[in-house]
Design a protein around this motif. Structure first.
Motif, short mmCIF file in Angstrom:
data_model
loop_
_atom_site.label_atom_id
_atom_site.label_comp_id
_atom_site.label_asym_id
_atom_site.label_seq_id
_atom_site.Cartn_x
_atom_site.Cartn_y
_atom_site.Cartn_z
N LYS A 297 -6.79 -12.83 2.03
CA LYS A 297 -7.65 -13.43 3.07
C LYS A 297 -8.55 -14.65 2.40
O LYS A 297 -8.92 -15.48 3.15
N ALA B 153 -5.35 -1.01 -1.25
CA ALA B 153 -5.56 -1.74 -0.08
C ALA B 153 -7.13 -2.06 -0.26
O ALA B 153 -8.06 -1.38 -0.06
N VAL B 154 -7.19 -3.60 -0.36
CA VAL B 154 -8.43 -4.13 -0.63
C VAL B 154 -9.07 -4.56 0.45
O VAL B 154 -8.28 -5.50 1.21
N THR B 155 -10.07 -4.03 1.06
CA THR B 155 -10.76 -4.50 2.44
C THR B 155 -12.03 -5.56 2.20
O THR B 155 -11.90 -6.23 3.31
N ASP B 156 -12.34 -5.54 0.95
CA ASP B 156 -13.44 -6.69 0.79
C ASP B 156 -13.01 -7.90 0.53
O ASP B 156 -11.79 -7.94 -0.03
N GLY C 97 -0.97 -8.65 -1.66
CA GLY C 97 -2.25 -7.55 -1.18
C GLY C 97 -3.34 -8.27 -1.64
O GLY C 97 -4.37 -8.08 -0.98
N TYR C 98 -3.13 -9.16 -2.64
CA TYR C 98 -4.49 -9.71 -2.87
C TYR C 98 -4.82 -11.27 -2.95
O TYR C 98 -3.76 -11.79 -3.04
#
Length: 100
Positions: free
Chosen positions: A80, A32-35, A76-77
């Motif tokens: 954003k 889970a990448v948050t940045d 997931g990548y």
């Protein structure tokens, strides 16, 4: 009609290249990448800006290639970065169309 086929092919190639790049960069199953990845963000902004605002077939195809690269990363990548790039490109598009 040929223009749209070029755009679809460029987007598909960009998605495949982005997926291959993402799998080489991230070997783990899912994290889970948050940045926000700054390089992917810049690629997404430039890509979607060119895709929507260039008015040239070649530059629009390059834009769809770059946009597909970021959008086609592993699940997931890049989500954003794609959203931010699309929002900025649409805002610039609307500003350019309203002022002209």
């Amino acid at each position: 009609m040929l223009d749209y086929m070029i755009y679809i092919l460029a987007f598909a190639v960009g998605s495949i290249v982005g997926l291959v790049y993402s799998y080489k960069q991230h070997g783990e199953p899912f994290v889970a990448v948050t940045d926000i990845n700054i390089i992917a963000l810049v690629i997404a902004i430039v890509g979607w800006f060119l895709a929507f605002n260039s008015g040239n077939v070649i530059l629009s195809a390059v834009g769809f290639l770059l946009g597909g690269f970021v959008m086609g990363e592993r699940p997931g990548y890049g989500r954003k970065e794609t959203a931010i790039g699309l929002i900025i490109a649409i805002i610039v598009y609307l500003i350019l169309r309203v002022t002209v």
